[in-house]
Every structure is written in structure tokens, then in C-alpha cells.
Write a protein that holds these residues in place. Structure first.
Motif, PDB file in Angstrom:
ATOM      1  N   UNK A 432       0.827  -1.208   0.000  1.00 25.63           N
ATOM      2  CA  UNK A 432       0.000   0.000   0.000  1.00 25.63           C
ATOM      3  C   UNK A 432       0.857   1.253   0.000  1.00 25.63           C
ATOM      4  N   UNK A 433       1.933   1.239   0.755  1.00 27.78           N
ATOM      5  CA  UNK A 433       2.819   2.398   0.787  1.00 27.78           C
ATOM      6  C   UNK A 433       3.358   2.721  -0.598  1.00 27.78           C
ATOM      7  N   UNK A 434       3.567   1.685  -1.408  1.00 28.19           N
ATOM      8  CA  UNK A 434       4.077   1.882  -2.756  1.00 28.19           C
ATOM      9  C   UNK A 434       2.959   2.072  -3.780  1.00 28.19           C
ATOM     10  N   UNK A 435       1.741   2.314  -3.286  1.00 32.90           N
ATOM     11  CA  UNK A 435       0.568   2.676  -4.109  1.00 32.90           C
ATOM     12  C   UNK A 435       0.067   1.524  -4.980  1.00 32.90           C
ATOM     13  N   UNK A 436       0.323   0.297  -4.568  1.00 34.17           N
ATOM     14  CA  UNK A 436      -0.143  -0.867  -5.324  1.00 34.17           C
ATOM     15  C   UNK A 436      -1.375  -1.500  -4.697  1.00 34.17           C
TER      16      UNK A 436
END
Length: 796
Positions: A432-436
């Protein structure tokens, strides 16, 4: 059962005939292991052993080999009895003689290498080639049938085993773990893999912890703690240990057979309970703790010093065989102690009793298709990129988060593989932190532990793998890929360095396997590195390191690829390429923050196919003659700074002919002779010119670009700006200013390097310097970047 000791366990589990057959197979494997270390002639001892029969250089590892031979022998027994699809990962990979011996005995080695026949001539070649010039390595390696794990990969065996078991519900993966290996950080973390193993959709892993007491020269930790303490440790890690301990071969065979059956019965019960009864409690899987002497059945004493059961048995117990008659006598006695005439006939073929325990041909460990994953690999169903591409009516007019858009593509791939289950996304708690995070609409995060109401996206059957151990993520994915599936590793750029040594070994594996015709290509190991050096708003200096690129580009050119997509559509095009590729390690660096859209999807595809190219719309060339200066860039933030610099030059020095070159495939900078993606000199010169100044804004450490281009004609005119270890928690633009990568510094570089411009554009240069000075005061007063930077858009 916990605490079972083979030396005191007197009731017979095996019948006499089966026991004799297992022991014959084990003795034959031991004989072959010793022969590989020492002999280059007289393989069957048909004449007295002479110094000229001995190799001039004695290399190899005897100490672990008898234990590995025992495991191989008993795996044969249970595979045959249960018709069990099985793969074995040999953690003490330096025990190559053992695994080679067993694959030769089972016939898979001769099938793979017909010149190493299963007879006296083939045995002689098997012996001679081991650790010999022009032969095979002393470790288990890609050349070894049935292997997915190289001997140098110390600490990765268990994570490889779990990766192989994922989405392979019918597969048993045995994993032999050396007690020295068990002291490593990667191995210690990988014990927790059992909390992620789904007994419904995944196979099973049977860890076999081989405690022979010593490493190279020191005792091993787990072999020296009390058995009760070891049991507590393993119970705490979620395993039920079954102990096999002893040095009497016949008693150890009895105990090992019982332990193997007990373990496999427990595994079958766990899987049946989950698959048929819907059991949802986390399983506590069995494991075997095998305690046998180091160098078991070898020389007990050499030159008056104890060897068997000590660290002296680790490599070559008798080192002076060619020159020391007593050593030669001991070696011959050692070899004859296995009674080779009972094991091999006059032609050197294994006798029927030796082969009695072997399973059917395709069930043999050396024949497992899972160990040659390309045989099982299917093309990944990647949807058309047009569905995800962002519209670009003109460059730099809109912004998107590249990795968020990529997440939509990955979500669809997850949906398309829902039934076949051959794609996984792994990462250290950063999806989630990497926007996936849109991938969670298709599948959740694998999790077998306790679940609370506040938890989100946890799924017992999920195919997103998150654990805060980059080592374990890497090991899982390698095991998954090597057994014929696909995946993507998403990681913060600065912390992918944790797996430097692991990716080294995987690259070496791919390089060797590419040269073996029988090894089929596997899906590439794909890294998505984001939360990169230039945007660490919340973290700062500790999270700023772009050096993984340097590390990878030092490796085999035929295997490694590095891509720096400058925008969303280019990232999609790169992702489509790397996910379809085979036998590569692909490193893709892309930001997760809003990024300007420069190229349409068609333009991005063409740009990726070129790897590097002129962005004519961004420069001020008039088509007549060469440019006055080349502004080059690689990476999303450097691209933005170069385009902002080009815009400033267009405004302040409109007569200057500026060429803008973007590099997406970093290997393009290398000469064609050094890398398959490299450019011929003529092509490079046409792009960068031979004698005009080149100001290159690069994502990582600037000296890498110099190293890649040092042989080019225009290298003396190349000036590179990049990250130079200046960082902190600060604004996005301040990061580039601190490292002299900002647009104003680039304009100053152009003025300094274009002949005759320094005097003519002195006032422009001063204006650029003034903005940089104003920037420093502004961010300290307001905490944000200058308005002309924060609100900048492309107007070229």
C-alpha cells in the motif's frame, strides 16, 4: 516423535530386506561421494590404490555428505511408497558430492549427461569431473539435475523451499538445513514462512535440520544447546520436531524411516483437515531434527587427531594422499569399508538391491519438473495496456502516480490468474505504501495467523506476500520463479540492498543455466523499486540510497537489465516487457508520487523499444547541424529537472540549440560489445554527439554514468549530476538542490560548458544562482518549496 533417539530405540520399524536395501543405497552414495573428492582413476578399486589414481588437487566437502545421502535415501523410500511428488532443497549445498552421487545412482544424471553413463566408465567420469578443470563445481549448482538452490546461497534454503511450495498443492518440498546455515539471518527469519503457507492451495515444506555439530572450524549453535531448549525454539516457531539421533547406521535407518512416515502422515492430516473439513486453525507443521556425526563413516582418526564427528571432517579428511603412504592406505580402507563389490557389478552398474528404494522415473528427485521450472511455465495473461494508459494530449499537462496506475494492471493480472494461481506479489509490508493497494481488490495478503477486527485485506488464500524481511521475500520469489511461476518484488529503493548477496547468486544461477540446453527459461526476477531516493519526505537520509542499480550492473550483462521509466505510460510499457521476459533480473525504478505525464502509450512503447532517444518536442534544435548542448536524463525526477532547465534555456537563451535525450534503458549507454542492449559507437555519437557538451541528470550515483560511457568519444565532454550522499528530511526540491541536480544548477552547467557562453550569459547564470539562494531561505521560513517550483508546469 519428539525425543526419539535411534541409539536406544530397539523395536524394528523396517523389515530386514527393506533395511538392507536402504543401507546398500546409502553405502553406495557414500562410496560415490568419497570417490568424487579423491579419485580420477580406478573407480571400482579393481587394483590396489596408487598415488596416480588420486587427483592432484583435493577439493570438496565430505563432512555433510553422509547426512545428505541418508536424507536422499529415505526420501526415495517415502516417494516410492506414497507416489509423492517431491522436490528437495539442499541447504548444505557444498555437499555436492552427495547430490551428484544420488542423481547418478537414480539414473537422472546419465539421462541429462549421456556421456556420464551409469557404469564403470561413467563412474570414472563422474569422479574425475568433480571440482576438476573443465568439470563441475563442488557445490550443488544449476548443472545438478533436481536442484533449484546453489551451494553458495547459504541461508536461503528454507525460503526457497516455501516459495516452491506456494500454489503447488500436491508438492512436498523437503529442505535440508545445515546447522551452520541455521545461524544466518535469512534462515532465522524464514522459519516464519509457515505462518503464510496455505494448506488448501499450497504444498507442504518438511524442514530437516541437520545437526552434525560443526561448521568449518567451530561448533554450531543449535547443535550445542540442550535438546529441550531446541524443542522450545522450534515449538515457538510453529513446528513439531521429530528427532533422529545416532551413529549406528542400522538404528538410524530405522529411526529415520519412522520419522519420515510420521512427518508425512501429519502433513497429510493437516492438508486433509484444511481441504476437506474446512479447518481454519493455523497448522503446526512437522520437522525433523537429524543428529549424525560430521564426516560419519569416514576416518575416525588421522595423524593421531580425531576426525569423524569433529570439524576436521568438514572438507577433505585425508589431505596428503598422494604423498603420504599412510593417508593412501587409510583412503583405500575407507573406500573398501563400503564393500563396493556388493554395491556395483563387474561393469560398475548399481546392483538391484541398491536401486530397490528408487521411485518411478519421473518421481525421482533428479527428474522433478519443479526443479526445471521452465518446463511448467505458462505465459502470463497480461491485459492490453490501453485499458490502463493515461491520456496525454500534450506533454507535462497532467500528473499521475505511476505505481498506482501500475497497481491497476497488477490487479487485473491477479484476476486473470485466480484459477491457475501462478503469479505472486511480494514485498516487505510496503504494497500500500508503494501505491499498489488496488491489487487487494483481486486478492488479499497471505496470512494464517490470528486476525483482528481492525485488520484489513488479510486472506488465508491470498497471493500478496508481505513480511518485514527482504531476505524472506527474495527467497520466496526465487523459489516461486525457479519452479515455473511469475512474480514481482516491490520494495523501497534504499532497502533492497539487504538482498544484494541473494540477487548475486540468482544472477549467477541464471547465467549458468542459460548455458545448459536442458534448463528451460524461467520467468524473470522483477524488482519494482519505489519510494526512491528523491522523494523521502517522511523518512530522510537513512532512506536515500540509489546504489542497487550500480550493484546489479556489475553483474553478467546477458542477465541484468535496469529501467528508469520517466512517467506513468512508460512504466506500463516497461512492466509489460519485464513481466513477459525470461531469464533476466530486471530492476525498474519508478516513483509513487504524482509525476508529470510526458508520453502517450504509443510514444512510450516506441521509446522503450529504443531504450534512449531524443525528445524533439522538448529541445530547441532547428534541424540544421548539431546542437550546442545535449541535456540528457534518466529517471523521473531528473527528467522533470532537465525539462524545467530546457524551458529556462528556451526563455533566457532562445538562440541556444538544445537537444534533450531521455534514457529509459540504462544498459544502452554501454558499448554493444559489452551488453546486448548497448549501442554501437555510431549510434551513441548520433544521439549524444562526439564533441558537444553533455549535461546528464541521472537518478543515482553520477559516477555510474561515467563508468558506462567511459569508452565513448565524447566522454571528456560528459558532465553528470546525480545523488552524492547529500540528504535529510526536507522538501522534494531541496533534495535535488542539495545534490546539485536542480534545474537552476543544470542551466548553470550549460552556461559553464558551452564554449563562449560563460561571458555572454553571465547575467542568466547569476539569476540562476540567486534563485538557489532564495530557495534556501524560503524553505526554512515556509517549510515548502518556492511557488515557481511547486507550481511549475511544462509550457514548451
Amino acid at each position: 516423535m519428539p525425543g526419539t533417539n535411534s541409539q536406544t530405540h530397539k523395536d524394528s520399524y523396517l523389515g530386514d530386506a527393506e533395511l538392507a536395501a536402504l543401507d546398500a543405497h546409502w553405502r553406495a552414495a557414500n562410496y560415490l561421494a568419497v570417490g568424487q573428492i579423491y579419485l580420477m582413476a580406478n573407480p571400482l578399486l579393481t587394483e590396489p590404490l596408487l598415488p596416480e589414481h588420486i587427483k592432484p588437487r583435493l577439493l570438496g566437502h565430505w563432512g555433510t555428505s553422509p547426512g545428505l545421502n541418508l536424507v536422499h535415501t529415505h526420501l526415495n523410500r517415502v516417494i516410492k511408497a506414497r507416489d509423492q511428488d517431491t522436490l528437495c532443497v539442499w541447504g548444505p549445498g557444498h555437499g555436492g558430492p552427495a547430490v551428484l552421487a544420488n542423481t547418478w545412482l537414480e539414473g537422472t544424471y546419465s539421462r541429462t549427461y549421456p556421456d556420464i553413463s551409469r557404469d564403470a566408465a561413467g563412474m570414472g567420469k563422474l569422479f574425475r569431473q568433480f571440482s576438476f578443470p573443465g568439470g563441475v563445481p563442488s557445490h550443488v549448482a544449476p548443472e545438478t539435475p533436481g536442484s533449484i538452490h546453489e551451494g553458495g546461497e547459504l541461508g536461503y534454503s528454507l525460503s526457497h523451499a516455501y516459495g516452491a511450495a506456494l500454489d503447488n498443492p500436491g508438492l512436498l518440498v523437503a529442505c535440508v538445513i545445515g546447522d551452520g546455515e541455521a545461524e544466518t539471518g535469512p534462515l532465522a527469519a524464514s522459519w516464519h514462512s509457515n505462518k503464510f503457507l496455505d494448506p488448501v492451495n499450497d504444498g507442504a515444506v518438511l524442514p530437516i535440520l541437520h545437526l552434525n555439530g560443526y561448521k568449518i572450524a567451530n561448533p554450531s549453535v543449535l547443535a550445542r544447546i540442550p535438546e529441550s531448549e531446541l524443542d522450545d525454539l522450534m515449538h515457538g516457531l510453529g513446528h513439531e520436531p521429530i528427532h533422529v539421533t545416532g551413529d549406528d547406521p542400522l538404528l538410524v535407518h530405522q529411526a529415520m524411516a519412522r520419522a519420515m512416515d510420521t512427518a508425512l502422515d501429519r502433513i497429510a492430516l493437516i492438508q486433509r483437515t484444511a481441504r476437506e473439513d474446512g479447518g481454519a486453525e493455523r497448522a503446526h507443521w512437522p520437522m525433523i531434527v537429524l543428529r549424525t556425526p560430521k564426516g560419519w563413516t569416514g576416518p575416525a582418526e588421522v595423524d593421531g587427531l580425531p576426525v569423524e564427528g569433529t570439524w576436521r571432517a568438514h572438507q577433505v579428511p585425508l589431505s596428503g594422499v598422494r604423498d603420504n603412504p599412510e593417508h593412501l592406505r587409510q583412503l583405500e580402507a575407507w573406500l573398501r569399508s563400503y564393500r563396493p563389490a556388493e554395491l556395483f557389478d563387474e561393469d560398475g552398474r548399481p546392483r538391484d538391491q541398491v536401486l530397490e528404494c528408487l521411485p518411478d522415473d519421473e518421481r525421482r528427485l533428479g527428474a522433478s519438473a519443479h526443479a526445471n521450472g521452465g518446463l511448467l511455465l505458462r505465459d502470463l495473461p497480461i491485459p492490453a495496456l490501453e485499458r490502463y494508459a493515461v491520456p496525454v494530449d500534450k506533454p507535462g499537462a497532467t500528473l499521475h502516480e505511476p505505481t498506482r496506475v501500475l497497481g491497476d494492471l497488477v490487479e487485473t493480472i491477479m484476476e486473470n490468474t485466480a484459477e491457475r494461481r501462478d503469479f505472486r506479489l511480494v514485498g516487505p509490508d510496503e504494497t500500500a505504501s508503494n501505491r499498489l493497494q488496488n491489487v487487494y481488490r483481486a486478492t488479499g495478503k497471505a496470512w494464517q495467523g490470528e486476525t483482528l477486527e481492525v485488520d484489513e485485506d488479510l486472506d488465508r488464500h491470498g497471493r500478496v506476500m508481505e513480511i518485514l524481511s527482504e531476505h524472506t521475500c527474495q527467497g520466496w520469489l526465487e523459489g516461486y520463479l525457479l519452479t515455473g511461476r511469475h512474480g514481482l518484488f516491490s520494495c523501497y529503493e534504499a532497502f533492497v540492498h539487504i538482498v544484494d548477496s541473494m540477487v548475486n547468486q540468482h544472477i549467477k544461477w541464471l547465467r549458468v543455466s542459460r548455458r545448459l540446453p536442458w534448463r528451460r527459461p524461467i520467468a524473470s526476477l522483477n524488482y519494482l523499486l519505489t519510494s526512491h531516493v528523491w522523494r523521502q519526505d517522511n523518512n530522510g537520509f537513512s532512506h536515500q540510497d540509489p546504489g542497487f542499480i550500480d550493484h546489479v550492473l556489475n553483474k553478467s550483462p546477458e542477465v541484468v537489465r535496469v529501467y528508469l521509466p520517466p512517467d506513468t505510460n512508460t512504466l506500463l510499457a516497461v512492466a509489460d516487457h519485464v513481466l513477459r521476459s525470461r531469464d533476466y533480473v530486471n530492476v525498474v525504478v519508478a516513483g509513487k508520487q504524482p509525476c508529470f505525464d510526458w508520453l502517450t502509450l504509443d510514444q512510450a512503447r516506441a521509446h522503450c523499444a529504443r531504450g534512449a532517444g531524443v525528445w524533439q518536442w522538448a529541445g530547441t534544435e532547428d534541424g540544421a547541424g548539431e546542437p550546442d548542448v545535449v541535456l540528457a536524463c534518466a529517471g523521473d525526477v531528473p527528467t522533470m529537472e532537465v525539462l524545467a532547465a530546457a524551458q529556462l534555456l528556451r526563455t533566457h537563451l532562445p538562440e541556444l540549440r538544445v537537444r534533450v535525450v531521455n534514457v529509459v534503458d540504462l544498459a544502452r549507454l554501454l558499448p554493444k560489445e559489452e551488453h546486448p542492449h548497448g549501442m554501437h559507437d555510431a549510434e551513441y555519437d548520433a544521439l549524444f554527439t562526439r564533441d558537444r557538451p553533455v549535461v546528464f541528470a541521472y537518478h543515482g550515483y553520477p559516477w555510474l554514468i561515467h563508468r558506462l560511457a567511459y569508452r565513448r568519444a565524447g566522454h571528456a565532454n560528459l558532465h553528470v549530476r546525480g545523488y552524492k550522499e547529500e540528504g535529510t528530511t526536507t522538501t522534494p526540491f531541496d533534495m535535488v538542490v542539495r545534490n546539485d541536480l536542480d534545474r537552476y544548477r543544470l542551466v548553470m552547467d550549460v552556461i559553464d560548458r558551452v564554449p563562449g557562453l560563460a561571458v555572454r550569459a553571465a547575467s542568466v547564470r547569476q539569476d540562476m544562482e540567486d534563485v538557489r539562494l532564495r530557495h534556501h531561505g524560503w524553505i526554512r521560513e515556509h517549510g515548502v518549496d518556492l511557488p515557481e517550483v511547486a507550481d511549475w508546469t511544462w509550457t514548451g
